[in-house]
Design a protein around this motif. Structure first.
Motif, mmCIF file in Angstrom:
data_model
loop_
_atom_site.group_PDB
_atom_site.id
_atom_site.type_symbol
_atom_site.label_atom_id
_atom_site.label_comp_id
_atom_site.label_asym_id
_atom_site.label_seq_id
_atom_site.Cartn_x
_atom_site.Cartn_y
_atom_site.Cartn_z
ATOM 1 N N ALA A 1 4.823 4.179 -10.319
ATOM 2 C CA ALA A 1 3.597 3.549 -9.816
ATOM 3 C C ALA A 1 2.962 4.824 -9.074
ATOM 4 C CB ALA A 1 3.749 2.394 -8.817
ATOM 5 N N THR A 2 1.445 4.798 -9.571
ATOM 6 C CA THR A 2 0.829 5.946 -9.122
ATOM 7 C C THR A 2 -0.126 5.305 -8.390
ATOM 8 O OG1 THR A 2 1.036 7.379 -11.065
ATOM 9 C CG2 THR A 2 -0.802 7.895 -9.575
ATOM 10 N N LEU A 3 -0.419 5.724 -7.065
ATOM 11 C CA LEU A 3 -1.146 5.057 -6.029
ATOM 12 C C LEU A 3 -2.286 5.889 -5.678
ATOM 13 C CD1 LEU A 3 -1.419 2.529 -3.804
ATOM 14 C CD2 LEU A 3 -0.399 4.300 -2.100
ATOM 15 N N TYR A 4 -3.377 5.300 -5.808
ATOM 16 C CA TYR A 4 -4.674 5.887 -5.612
ATOM 17 C C TYR A 4 -5.048 5.952 -4.261
ATOM 18 C CZ TYR A 4 -5.784 7.417 -10.467
ATOM 19 O OH TYR A 4 -5.699 8.046 -11.506
ATOM 20 N N MET A 5 -5.621 6.901 -3.557
ATOM 21 C CA MET A 5 -5.857 6.864 -2.149
ATOM 22 C C MET A 5 -7.288 7.709 -1.865
ATOM 23 S SD MET A 5 -2.246 7.751 -0.473
ATOM 24 C CE MET A 5 -2.938 6.964 1.237
ATOM 25 N N MET B 1 4.050 13.270 2.556
ATOM 26 C CA MET B 1 5.233 13.926 2.995
ATOM 27 C C MET B 1 6.539 12.949 3.026
ATOM 28 S SD MET B 1 4.436 17.146 3.820
ATOM 29 C CE MET B 1 5.952 17.777 4.512
ATOM 30 N N GLY B 2 6.255 11.879 2.530
ATOM 31 C CA GLY B 2 7.212 10.715 2.156
ATOM 32 C C GLY B 2 7.513 10.032 3.464
ATOM 33 N N GLU B 3 6.743 10.173 4.546
ATOM 34 C CA GLU B 3 7.218 9.436 5.721
ATOM 35 C C GLU B 3 6.658 8.225 5.858
ATOM 36 O OE1 GLU B 3 6.675 13.805 7.880
ATOM 37 O OE2 GLU B 3 5.224 12.356 8.266
ATOM 38 N N LYS B 4 5.687 7.914 4.991
ATOM 39 C CA LYS B 4 5.174 6.597 4.810
ATOM 40 C C LYS B 4 5.145 5.918 3.441
ATOM 41 C CE LYS B 4 0.835 3.925 6.206
ATOM 42 N NZ LYS B 4 -0.603 4.031 6.950
ATOM 43 N N LEU B 5 5.317 4.766 3.057
ATOM 44 C CA LEU B 5 5.690 4.422 1.968
ATOM 45 C C LEU B 5 6.655 4.874 1.001
ATOM 46 C CD1 LEU B 5 1.851 4.380 0.684
ATOM 47 C CD2 LEU B 5 2.884 2.471 1.874
ATOM 48 N N ALA C 1 -1.588 2.096 -9.251
ATOM 49 C CA ALA C 1 -1.335 1.012 -8.238
ATOM 50 C C ALA C 1 -2.657 1.141 -7.132
ATOM 51 C CB ALA C 1 -0.080 1.112 -7.437
ATOM 52 N N ILE C 2 -3.001 0.142 -6.745
ATOM 53 C CA ILE C 2 -4.124 0.264 -5.853
ATOM 54 C C ILE C 2 -3.672 -0.300 -4.290
ATOM 55 C CG2 ILE C 2 -6.238 0.242 -7.277
ATOM 56 C CD1 ILE C 2 -6.417 -2.844 -6.830
ATOM 57 N N HIS C 3 -2.551 -0.627 -4.199
ATOM 58 C CA HIS C 3 -2.088 -1.348 -2.937
ATOM 59 C C HIS C 3 -0.426 -1.114 -2.878
ATOM 60 C CE1 HIS C 3 -1.190 -4.193 -0.023
ATOM 61 N NE2 HIS C 3 -2.248 -4.119 0.762
ATOM 62 N N PRO C 4 -0.113 -0.686 -1.574
ATOM 63 C CA PRO C 4 1.037 -0.228 -1.529
ATOM 64 C C PRO C 4 2.219 -1.688 -2.067
ATOM 65 C CG PRO C 4 0.166 0.573 0.442
ATOM 66 C CD PRO C 4 -0.847 -0.513 -0.487
ATOM 67 N N GLN D 1 2.033 -3.254 -4.500
ATOM 68 C CA GLN D 1 2.228 -3.294 -6.131
ATOM 69 C C GLN D 1 3.662 -2.366 -6.414
ATOM 70 O OE1 GLN D 1 -1.591 -2.454 -7.391
ATOM 71 N NE2 GLN D 1 -2.327 -4.579 -7.446
ATOM 72 N N VAL D 2 3.600 -1.167 -5.769
ATOM 73 C CA VAL D 2 4.571 -0.232 -5.890
ATOM 74 C C VAL D 2 5.975 -0.698 -6.566
ATOM 75 C CG1 VAL D 2 5.773 1.863 -5.187
ATOM 76 C CG2 VAL D 2 3.367 1.354 -4.559
ATOM 77 N N ALA D 3 6.779 -1.484 -5.602
ATOM 78 C CA ALA D 3 8.019 -1.995 -5.740
ATOM 79 C C ALA D 3 8.058 -2.733 -7.256
ATOM 80 C CB ALA D 3 8.685 -2.584 -4.951
ATOM 81 N N ILE D 4 6.981 -3.567 -7.264
ATOM 82 C CA ILE D 4 7.071 -4.431 -8.547
ATOM 83 C C ILE D 4 6.645 -3.680 -9.809
ATOM 84 C CG2 ILE D 4 5.645 -6.321 -9.632
ATOM 85 C CD1 ILE D 4 4.720 -7.269 -6.898
ATOM 86 N N ILE D 5 6.118 -2.594 -9.696
ATOM 87 C CA ILE D 5 5.774 -1.659 -11.019
ATOM 88 C C ILE D 5 6.972 -1.000 -11.267
ATOM 89 C CG2 ILE D 5 4.609 0.162 -11.845
ATOM 90 C CD1 ILE D 5 2.177 -0.585 -10.033
ATOM 91 N N HIS D 6 7.957 -0.474 -10.080
ATOM 92 C CA HIS D 6 9.121 0.281 -10.451
ATOM 93 C C HIS D 6 10.218 -0.891 -10.692
ATOM 94 C CE1 HIS D 6 8.163 3.581 -7.388
ATOM 95 N NE2 HIS D 6 7.358 3.732 -8.681
ATOM 96 N N ARG D 7 10.085 -1.908 -10.488
ATOM 97 C CA ARG D 7 11.312 -2.952 -11.038
ATOM 98 C C ARG D 7 10.727 -3.256 -12.403
ATOM 99 N NH1 ARG D 7 10.970 -5.689 -6.018
ATOM 100 N NH2 ARG D 7 9.348 -6.891 -6.475
ATOM 101 N N ALA D 8 9.595 -3.385 -12.920
ATOM 102 C CA ALA D 8 9.565 -3.427 -14.306
ATOM 103 C C ALA D 8 9.898 -2.378 -15.065
ATOM 104 C CB ALA D 8 8.002 -3.768 -14.468
#
Length: 317
Positions: free
Chosen positions: A11-15, A27-31, A234-237, A239-246
């Motif tokens: 899941a590629t999150l746009y920010m 840095m992987g500290e959040k999300l 992904a446009i919202h955090p 969604q990330v886990a749902i995409i990864h499960r798929a």
């Protein structure tokens, strides 16, 4: 340049580049669990905020440098410039080495050479976005595919399908009650999967903008997977886990793939009630194994529809 697996994207999150919490995400500290992100200087940033966004990107890169670089287990980081001219200016920043590459908006035949020049002398990867009116024309996509093969193919991790922009070309917006596949994108996505996929390009799926419609997102992801797409914007955090499960692989599919890839596999054989033919199913099997490498196995009860024991076949040889 070493090859990067498109399945690493997930899941590629746009920010927007104006956000003040970019460093903690990068840095992987959040999300935690995020595989890739895009710091956007294009559609997500208004013209009046552009100078602030560029300054914020510069600060982000300096902060990464002060920490000795990004962590190896953190998300991949891409920057989305407004155009090739901006990309060329960013490429001249020495600290741009802390980014993995650029997401290229609105790629077409008229700007592909400029994009190629914008990364000359760098190790930056590219993810072109297909989101202009030409995308609806298969002939134009064949021409663009050929141009990609002649110019920047060795830098391309995946092609991104810009669903919202493509719908906008038609004066449409995603319906709230259906997947994109029940709109004109139901023609575009399979066409791109054929034209670009046959040339070896991986494609990622368009964004799902209904943040709270998780069941519909899951239904759309099933169709994304059926079309061979390797990830999703992904446009919202949430969604990330749902995409990864798929993106996880069923044990049946992985066992089938390993049987197909086995040196001892016959020319045609049956597995779980389906015909397997290595000469035909080789690429599918390779993709399944690669997906499993990055996203693992599904553990829900529906993942094993055959009723076969949950055992993993190791390929012979």
């Amino acid at each position: 340049m070493k090859k990067v697996s498109p399945f690493a994207l997930g899941a590629t999150l746009y920010m927007p580049a104006t956000r003040t919490d970019l460093l903690s995400v990068v840095m992987g500290e959040k999300l935690q669990g995020l595989r890739s992100l895009v710091v956007c200087l294009e559609d997500a940033v208004s013209e009046i905020d552009l100078d602030v966004a560029l300054a914020n990107l510069g600060t982000l890169l300096m902060d990464i440098d002060r920490r000795g670089g990004r962590p190896e287990d953190g998300p991949m980081m891409f920057v989305r410039p407004r155009n090739a001219d901006m990309a060329a200016k960013l490429s001249a920043w020495p600290l741009m080495r802390h980014a993995d590459g650029y997401v290229m908006p609105k790629l077409n035949l008229n700007n592909i050479d400029a994009w190629a020049k914008s990364v000359e002398g760098t190790d930056l990867y590219l993810m072109p976005t297909l989101e202009t009116k030409e995308v609806f024309d298969p002939t134009a996509m064949v021409e663009l595919r050929n141009a990609l093969l002649e110019t920047i193919a060795d830098r391309v991790i995946a092609l991104r399908i810009g669903g919202n922009d493509l719908m906008g070309c038609l004066g449409l917006r995603r319906p709230q009650s259906t997947t994109l596949y029940q709109t004109p994108m139901g023609y575009v996505i399979p066409m791109l999967a054929g034209v670009m996929g046959a040339a070896g390009f991986a494609l990622t799926a368009p964004v799902f903008e209904q943040i709270h419609s998780q069941d519909l997102l899951k239904a759309e992801l099933d169709l994304d997977m059926a079309h061979g797409l390797v990830g999703k914007t992904a446009i919202h955090p949430s969604q990330v886990a749902i995409i990864h499960r798929a993106l996880q692989v069923s044990i049946d599919d992985l066992n089938s793939a390993k049987a197909i890839l086995s040196d001892a596999a016959p020319a045609v054989f049956q597995f779980n009630g389906a015909m397997c033919e290595p000469a035909t199913h080789l690429k599918w099997a390779e993709n399944i194994v690669e997906r499993a490498r990055w996203h693992g196995l599904r553990t829900d009860k529906t993942a094993n529809l055959s009723g076969a024991p949950l055992t993993l076949i190791e390929a012979a040889g």
